[in-house]
Design a protein around this motif. Structure first.
Motif, PDB file in Angstrom:
ATOM      1  N   GLY A  12      32.798 109.251 122.304  1.00 19.34           N
ATOM      2  CA  GLY A  12      31.924 108.219 122.840  1.00 19.34           C
ATOM      3  C   GLY A  12      30.751 108.880 123.530  1.00 19.34           C
ATOM      4  N   PRO A  13      29.760 108.100 123.957  1.00 23.42           N
ATOM      5  CA  PRO A  13      28.571 108.675 124.587  1.00 23.42           C
ATOM      6  C   PRO A  13      28.915 109.507 125.814  1.00 23.42           C
ATOM      7  N   GLY A  14      28.113 110.563 126.032  1.00 25.74           N
ATOM      8  CA  GLY A  14      28.357 111.397 127.193  1.00 25.74           C
ATOM      9  C   GLY A  14      27.417 112.581 127.265  1.00 25.74           C
ATOM     10  N   ALA A  15      27.695 113.463 128.223  1.00 28.47           N
ATOM     11  CA  ALA A  15      26.960 114.706 128.432  1.00 28.47           C
ATOM     12  C   ALA A  15      27.315 115.688 127.318  1.00 28.47           C
ATOM     13  N   PRO A  16      26.658 116.858 127.275  1.00 28.71           N
ATOM     14  CA  PRO A  16      26.978 117.823 126.223  1.00 28.71           C
ATOM     15  C   PRO A  16      28.462 118.166 126.124  1.00 28.71           C
ATOM     16  N   ASP A  17      29.165 118.201 127.272  1.00 24.41           N
ATOM     17  CA  ASP A  17      30.577 118.568 127.209  1.00 24.41           C
ATOM     18  C   ASP A  17      31.472 117.463 126.642  1.00 24.41           C
ATOM     19  N   ALA A  18      30.862 116.341 126.256  1.00 24.81           N
ATOM     20  CA  ALA A  18      31.617 115.317 125.518  1.00 24.81           C
ATOM     21  C   ALA A  18      31.895 115.752 124.088  1.00 24.81           C
ATOM     22  N   LEU A  19      31.201 116.779 123.621  1.00 24.38           N
ATOM     23  CA  LEU A  19      31.406 117.320 122.282  1.00 24.38           C
ATOM     24  C   LEU A  19      32.638 118.228 122.298  1.00 24.38           C
ATOM     25  N   LYS A  20      33.678 117.865 121.559  1.00 26.75           N
ATOM     26  CA  LYS A  20      34.955 118.582 121.572  1.00 26.75           C
ATOM     27  C   LYS A  20      35.259 119.162 120.194  1.00 26.75           C
ATOM     28  N   ILE A  21      35.675 120.427 120.155  1.00 25.70           N
ATOM     29  CA  ILE A  21      36.078 121.043 118.897  1.00 25.70           C
ATOM     30  C   ILE A  21      37.567 120.772 118.681  1.00 25.70           C
ATOM     31  N   ARG A  22      37.892 120.196 117.517  1.00 29.05           N
ATOM     32  CA  ARG A  22      39.266 119.823 117.212  1.00 29.05           C
ATOM     33  C   ARG A  22      39.610 120.186 115.770  1.00 29.05           C
ATOM     34  N   ASP A  23      40.905 120.250 115.501  1.00 32.18           N
ATOM     35  CA  ASP A  23      41.392 120.321 114.129  1.00 32.18           C
ATOM     36  C   ASP A  23      41.562 118.895 113.622  1.00 32.18           C
ATOM     37  N   VAL A  24      40.885 118.582 112.536  1.00 34.84           N
ATOM     38  CA  VAL A  24      40.921 117.236 111.966  1.00 34.84           C
ATOM     39  C   VAL A  24      41.148 117.351 110.463  1.00 34.84           C
ATOM     40  N   PRO A  25      41.596 116.286 109.813  1.00 34.83           N
ATOM     41  CA  PRO A  25      41.789 116.345 108.357  1.00 34.83           C
ATOM     42  C   PRO A  25      40.482 116.634 107.616  1.00 34.83           C
ATOM     43  N   ARG A  26      40.576 117.491 106.638  1.00 34.44           N
ATOM     44  CA  ARG A  26      39.415 117.796 105.806  1.00 34.44           C
ATOM     45  C   ARG A  26      39.108 116.592 104.925  1.00 34.44           C
TER      46      ARG A  26
END
Length: 344
Positions: A12-26
């Motif tokens: 959802g909307p936020g500051a730069p640290d709202a961007l999270k690196i995750r493992d997701v389905p390809r």
């Protein structure tokens, strides 16, 4: 269990640290779409706006990113051969479907432009959206002719720098603005003929250089400077509204007769992949490879550096295009193999 990939996810909307690196389905292959292994992608202010929750479309959670450069993994519809180097951009990327901030992305075939180049991936990742917007603004927006003059309001942005490069290749006299006198040399280095320090009111200074006004202008700062840009433009000249570096998108109480000088034309440009012909992209990359053209890269990050990259974009602390490489691939692609794979 589906194959997994690393991606940047915005819940959802936020500051730069709202961007999270995750493992997701390809993403899975499907007809009419192209599955691409991402090698690099450029950052764009529209992604900053999206991260903040601005703009009129898009949904969360979402993998952002309106562009990517990489190689085709699969195109079930037969539009591209596996291993082909491609750029993908726009068409809803990173807004209505997942975008380029990932190891893999699936995009409609219409959003994909093939190319062949031995340039390194950071350079290739910097080019697509920057070139599309600059080329479209210059041609569709302003229709600038060789020998004419062009004011670029917001010259040290990545689009502004690309515009300088493209305009000079067309024989156009370029005036470029910056609010920071320390960035003057950066504008001169890519070919600007005149650099103007932007105080917010520069029309009078522009007319000391071109008394009748410039033949065309590209407005990259946005609504706060648009009126002054119009006043710096000659009768029958064209101002193209392309960018909103100021984050101000609308003109309050817009009264056209009072706002637009007589005879000056006001247009806008918001482009799609089809506005960047394959031949134009290939010619530009070839010109970079031969040393005729400079790609104005400001800084290169890894995927793990995405939060810092967005912070730098928000702060405006870096001049030039910000680029993220994926999977540590910064090497230059090798020559084509028999299967057309230019990277393995």
């Amino acid at each position: 269990m589906p194959d997994m990939m690393r991606a940047v996810v915005l819940d959802g909307p936020g500051a730069p640290d709202a961007l999270k690196i995750r493992d997701v389905p390809r993403p899975v292959s499907k007809p009419g779409w192209v599955l691409i292994e991402v090698r690099a992608f450029g950052l764009n202010r529209s992604e900053l706006h999206f991260r903040r929750g601005l703009g009129s479309f898009g949904s969360f959670p979402r993998i952002p990113g309106i562009e990517a450069a990489g190689v085709v993994v699969d195109a079930p519809g037969g539009e591209f051969t596996s291993g082909t180097q491609v750029a993908a951009l726009m068409g809803g990327m990173g807004r209505t479907f997942d975008g380029g901030y990932a190891e893999y992305v699936s995009v409609p075939a219409a959003s994909v432009i093939p190319f062949a180049s031995t340039l390194d991936w950071p350079t290739l990742g910097a080019v697509p959206e920057m070139l599309q917007t600059a080329y479209g603004s210059l041609t569709v927006g302003v229709n600038a002719a060789p020998g004419s003059s062009l004011l670029i309001r917001g010259g040290t942005s990545s689009i502004g720098l690309a515009l300088i490069v493209l305009a000079k290749r067309r024989g156009i006299t370029v005036l470029a603005t910056t609010r920071n006198a320390n960035k003057t040399q950066a504008l001169l280095d890519v070919g600007a003929d005149h650099v103007i320090i932007d105080t917010g009111s520069i029309a009078e200074e522009v007319r000391t250089i071109f008394p009748d006004g410039v033949g065309g202008a590209v407005e990259l700062v946005g609504a706060p400077t648009l009126r002054d840009t119009l006043r710096a433009t000659a009768v029958h000249g064209t101002v193209c509204f392309t960018g909103m570096l100021s984050d101000e998108w609308t003109v309050p109480d817009f009264y056209p007769i009072e706002y637009i000088p007589s005879g000056v034309r006001l247009t806008a440009y918001t482009g799609e992949a089809e506005d960047l012909p394959q031949a134009v992209l290939q010619e530009f990359l070839d010109a970079v490879a031969s040393g005729q053209v400079i790609v104005p890269i400001g800084k290169v990050y890894s995927l793990e550096g995405i939060v810092q990259a967005h912070q730098d974009m928000e702060d405006g602390s870096v001049t030039g295009k910000l680029v993220v490489t994926v999977g540590g691939r910064t090497d230059a692609p090798s020559a084509h193999s028999e299967e057309g794979n230019v990277n393995e």
